[in-house]
Scaffold this active site. Structure first.
Site, short mmCIF file in Angstrom:
data_model
loop_
_atom_site.label_atom_id
_atom_site.label_comp_id
_atom_site.label_asym_id
_atom_site.label_seq_id
_atom_site.Cartn_x
_atom_site.Cartn_y
_atom_site.Cartn_z
N ASP A 469 -4.02 -2.36 9.15
CA ASP A 469 -3.38 -1.52 10.16
C ASP A 469 -2.87 -0.27 9.46
OD1 ASP A 469 -1.81 -0.34 12.10
OD2 ASP A 469 -0.85 -2.21 12.75
N HIS A 470 -3.50 0.87 9.79
CA HIS A 470 -3.18 2.12 9.09
C HIS A 470 -1.82 2.69 9.49
CE1 HIS A 470 -4.18 4.95 6.19
NE2 HIS A 470 -5.17 5.62 6.77
N ARG A 471 -1.16 2.10 10.48
CA ARG A 471 0.19 2.56 10.81
C ARG A 471 1.18 2.20 9.71
NH1 ARG A 471 1.04 -0.28 16.54
NH2 ARG A 471 0.18 -1.98 15.26
#
Length: 499
Positions: A469-471
């Site tokens: 998850d690139h968040r």
């Protein structure tokens, strides 16, 4: 009449998972007229997470099954009505209006030994022995369908061949009681099959009553169901009844009659209802794909030394009786990489706008089952020894394949492994399990030409893919984790030097 009414208790569909709103009734283990005891399993249901058995919370005699097998029922709806015998103890006095009303031929009280004998618990899906079934004649409700119709209400085919037709008795005659009791004993000959086999038969449109069993003690196996599904129908067989899956129609139209003048052709389409585990998985994957920005990185690694270590561990007396395979060491490598990079073991809290870093690892293992993909997890996997992790993996996979994974086992995962290599696949771009920040895909391990010590040699090579998850996981953190996993699998001695 009051005591008869107050003696009826309703059992509602419970929330067998966390926040689930519905469940499908896979099979009933009791029928109207059966005696049940507190804690006895009466049916098996499938939620969006798993198949679960439901025990009845009180004693009594089954009066009504509100829904047939295959029906999806909302949580809170009444599924079974049980007569708990309110006021039954007074009937022996023969006094009072109510006692007179209850002593009708269709509602005669059970014999003392019949009331005392409770049905003994049996293995799931094996039905009940004839000698253990206690029934009482039922009084048909005025203006309602006979009790027998409740058993097959909504079903396109009966589970048992219909009883020999008899003239319908007059409602006021005391003679119908024996015929009713005789019909009530029909479920005792219910075909013996385990729940996964019953589910397979239902999906293929196979009537278990018509299947010839080949298993021990007359148990129907998966092979028996497949054989029945591919057998040719009798000429002139009627098409599937309304409400049956389209797959039954496809099975009925076999190409074994090419000379038939009718020119019938096999079905061109098969429609499978989207429900249960498959429906939940689809919704979760869509939600994950369009909520968390996925990034996937790949690395190809020489795992020859890891494969040699696997063989040595199999011969180690300390690992005797344990299942040792490459997945065990991959899991160990991932846990070590998380220890070195704890920020990846986290979750995104949208409501509170926080990143929740978890100081424990509930390791999920994606498992394919007849009901669809499930991801149970090993609680606190980071605290287990190598032997403990091996045992936990074996138990998890075995339980999942048998369709016995509980909803609790699939809650609270923090990171997941999916082993696509068992299908001969090199790699993939896995989608995150909802609520998790990373998932590791392990590709097939096979000999490939590799430059080793300056020479091209055949080495055991695999490709790893890490989606995150690139968040909350940037490229640096994700790359470090994947590089650490690859480094451990290339040089497994790092399990000691880094651990």
């Amino acid at each position: 009449m009051t005591r008869q009414t107050t003696g009826l208790r309703e059992f509602k569909m419970p929330d067998v998972g966390e926040g689930l709103t519905e469940a499908e009734i896979l099979g009933w283990y009791v029928q109207p007229g059966d005696t049940v005891t507190d804690g006895q399993v009466v049916c098996e249901v499938e939620t969006a997470k798993a198949a679960v058995e439901l025990p009845i919370p009180f004693d009594g005699v089954v009066r009504e099954l509100r829904f047939p097998e295959g029906t999806t029922v909302d949580v809170g709806q009444v599924i079974i009505v049980v007569d708990t015998g309110g006021g039954e103890g007074d009937e022996g006095t023969g006094t009072g209006e109510a006692g007179t009303e209850r002593a009708t031929p269709a509602e005669a009280p059970a014999a003392p030994e019949e009331k005392a004998a409770a049905r003994q618990p049996v293995l799931v899906g094996y039905g009940v022995a004839e000698s253990s079934t206690k029934r009482r004649p039922r009084k048909p409700a005025q203006g309602a369908q006979p009790t027998e119709a409740v058993r097959v209400n909504g079903n396109a085919r009966p589970e048992q061949p219909p009883a020999t037709p008899e003239p319908a008795p007059a409602p006021a005659s005391p003679e119908p009681a024996p015929a009713t009791a005789s019909a009530a004993t029909a479920p005792a000959s219910r075909p013996l099959a385990k729940p996964p086999v019953r589910k397979l038969a239902k999906d293929l449109g196979v009537d278990l009553a018509a299947v010839v069993p080949s298993g021990p003690d007359g148990i129907i196996t998966r092979e028996d169901v497949h054989a029945a599904a591919t057998s040719a129908p009798e000429p002139g067989q009627q098409p599937a009844a309304q409400g049956e899956p389209a797959v039954q129609q496809a099975a009925a139209e076999t190409p074994e009659a090419p000379a038939a003048p009718s020119g019938a052709q096999p079905a061109r389409e098969t429609r499978i209802p989207i429900k249960g585990v498959r429906k939940a998985t689809a919704q979760a994957m869509v939600g994950s794909a369009f909520t968390a920005p996925h990034v996937t990185e790949f690395v190809t690694v020489d795992v020859t030394r890891t494969m040699k270590l696997v063989e040595k561990l199999k011969a180690d007396p300390d690992m005797a009786g344990l299942r040792v395979n490459p997945l065990l060491l991959v899991a160990r490598a991932l846990l070590l990489a998380i220890r070195r990079n704890p920020e990846i073991n986290a979750a995104w809290d949208e409501e509170n706008q926080e990143i929740v870093v978890k100081h424990y690892v509930n390791l999920g293992i994606a498992a394919a089952t007849p009901r669809g993909l499930v991801v149970p997890n090993i609680k606190d996997a980071d605290s287990l020894s190598l032997a403990g992790l091996s045992t936990a993996l074996s138990d998890l996979v075995g339980t999942a394949r048998e369709g016995r994974t509980s909803p609790a086992a699939m809650r609270g995962g923090t990171v997941t492994i999916t082993n696509v290599g068992v299908f001969g696949v090199d790699t993939g771009t896995p989608i995150l399990n909802p609520g998790e920040s990373a998932i590791l895909a392990v590709g097939a391990i096979k000999p490939q030409p590799w430059v080793h010590k300056g020479k091209v040699k055949a080495r055991q090579v695999t490709t790893l893919a890490l989606s995150f998850d690139h968040r909350l996981v940037d490229g640096e953190l994700g790359s470090k984790v994947l590089a650490d996993i690859a480094a451990v699998l290339e040089q497994p001695k790092r399990l000691l030097t880094w651990g």
